[in-house]
Design an enzyme around this catalytic site. Structure first.
Site, short mmCIF file in Angstrom:
data_model
loop_
_atom_site.label_atom_id
_atom_site.label_comp_id
_atom_site.label_asym_id
_atom_site.label_seq_id
_atom_site.Cartn_x
_atom_site.Cartn_y
_atom_site.Cartn_z
N TYR A 46 -7.55 -7.59 2.84
CA TYR A 46 -6.25 -7.47 2.19
C TYR A 46 -5.49 -8.79 2.28
O TYR A 46 -5.06 -9.20 3.35
CB TYR A 46 -5.40 -6.37 2.82
CG TYR A 46 -5.93 -4.97 2.71
CD1 TYR A 46 -6.95 -4.63 1.81
CD2 TYR A 46 -5.42 -3.95 3.52
CE1 TYR A 46 -7.42 -3.34 1.73
CE2 TYR A 46 -5.89 -2.66 3.43
CZ TYR A 46 -6.90 -2.35 2.54
OH TYR A 46 -7.38 -1.06 2.45
N HIS A 48 -15.72 -0.94 5.80
CA HIS A 48 -14.91 -0.73 4.60
C HIS A 48 -15.70 -0.16 3.43
O HIS A 48 -15.21 0.67 2.67
CB HIS A 48 -14.27 -2.07 4.22
CG HIS A 48 -13.03 -1.96 3.42
ND1 HIS A 48 -12.11 -2.97 3.31
CD2 HIS A 48 -12.53 -0.96 2.66
CE1 HIS A 48 -11.11 -2.61 2.55
NE2 HIS A 48 -11.34 -1.39 2.12
N LEU A 103 -1.53 9.32 -3.50
CA LEU A 103 -0.55 9.44 -4.58
C LEU A 103 -1.12 8.95 -5.91
O LEU A 103 -0.37 8.66 -6.84
CB LEU A 103 0.72 8.66 -4.23
CG LEU A 103 1.52 9.21 -3.05
CD1 LEU A 103 2.63 8.24 -2.66
CD2 LEU A 103 2.10 10.57 -3.39
N GLY A 104 -2.45 8.88 -5.98
CA GLY A 104 -3.07 8.44 -7.24
C GLY A 104 -2.62 7.06 -7.64
O GLY A 104 -2.31 6.82 -8.80
N GLY A 153 0.09 5.67 -7.05
CA GLY A 153 1.48 5.73 -7.48
C GLY A 153 1.73 6.60 -8.69
O GLY A 153 2.87 6.98 -8.98
#
Length: 315
Positions: A36, A102, A188-189, A191
């Site tokens: 990230y 990951h 939350l898909g 967003g």
């Protein structure tokens, strides 16, 4: 992740304030990864928890290596060890609570990767081990080497692949059979299930979602219809659409701990409020009608994606 990449610009001061507010609210499970922001996110999290390390269950991940637009997966034992040491240094801690692979390396037997991860536990650098987006068979082989505490995979009202049977058993069933906790990412898909996204133009030029099939053309419009139904039920429940979507994920079992990402205090507080949304059996049945498995239009990545299968050991 959004504090360092993929979802437009982020404000570092607000990001750290968001992490501190999470801890104040009792949200103590923090998830990051070495990829990230190419290390930026681990450094950010490390700064944020420097004086509060004992309050945090800290998770990070290794295996994805990025060089410009090129990406590779490395699960070799040597890389496991070097990646862990680099993460410890960036985070500024002496141990990682939960260390995930990951993505599964399709060229390295999972026994070799988990064997090296187990050495990190023995050395006191890591407390628990995890996998992400692994297949049912890979999970079974991994737990034969060392206990796996958690499986991180995408799971939400519009991404329910985890539940789909494959070769007679779903990934979810395999994980639960071996006592592996479930950590859904993007609950939350990305967003979308909050109802705040109404047009592809809502995304900045560098936003990952612009190139995601679910956010394009007819798929976008069809998925808006699904979200409209979620918003309708949320209004009846007196909560936001995002809180309803998170409550659904949490209602899937006591072994399920979703990790909604955000980079703003206000959204964090809204997400935390999902803990107080009580879903009845009738609510869950209605959500099953609104968003049955496969209801979302479009693939979840702009490239072919399946749960990671590790190669068998030769000889």
């Amino acid at each position: 992740m959004g504090m360092s990449q993929s979802y437009g610009p982020a404000d570092e001061k607000e990001s750290i304030a968001t992490i501190h507010r999470a801890l104040d609210l009792g949200v103590f499970f923090l998830d990051t990864a070495d990829v990230y922001g190419l290390g930026h996110n681990e450094e950010l999290v490390g700064r944020a928890i420097r004086d509060r390390r004992d309050e945090v269950v800290l998770a990070t991940k290794f295996a994805i290596k990025r060089d410009g637009d090129r990406q590779a997966i490395d699960g070799s034992p040597g890389y496991v060890r070097s990646a862990c040491d680099a993460s410890l240094k960036r985070l500024g801690v002496d141990h990682i609570d939960l260390y995930y692979q990951h993505r599964v390396d399709r060229t390295v037997p999972i026994e070799d990767t988990v064997g090296a991860m187990a050495e990190l536990v023995a050395a006191g650098k890591v407390r628990y081990l995890g996998l992400s987006e692994a297949s049912a068979r890979t999970i079974e082989r991994a737990v034969a080497v060392h206990p796996i505490a958690a499986l991180q995979s995408e799971w939400s009202l519009w991404t329910r692949d985890l539940e789909a049977p494959s070769s007679g058993q779903s990934v979810l069933q395999a994980a639960r059979e071996h006592g592996v906790g479930i950590v859904p990412f993007s609950p939350l898909g990305r967003g979308f299930l909050t109802g705040a996204i109404t047009s592809p133009e809502d995304f900045g030029a560098d936003d990952f979602r612009r190139n995601n099939p679910r956010f394009q053309g007819e798929n976008f419009d069809r998925n808006l219809d699904l979200v409209a139904e979620v918003k309708k039920l949320a209004a009846e429940k007196g909560c936001t659409a995002g809180q309803l979507a998170l409550a659904w994920v949490m209602a899937q079992g006591d072994d399920v701990v979703p990790i909604p990402g955000t980079k703003r205090v206000a959204y964090l507080e809204e997400n935390a409020g999902a803990s107080y949304v009580d879903l009845t059996a009738a609510d869950l049945a209605r959500l099953e009608e609104i968003a049955p498995r496969g209801a979302a239009a479009g693939e979840r990545y702009p490239f072919a994606h399946t749960y990671g299968d590790s190669p068998e050991r030769s000889g």
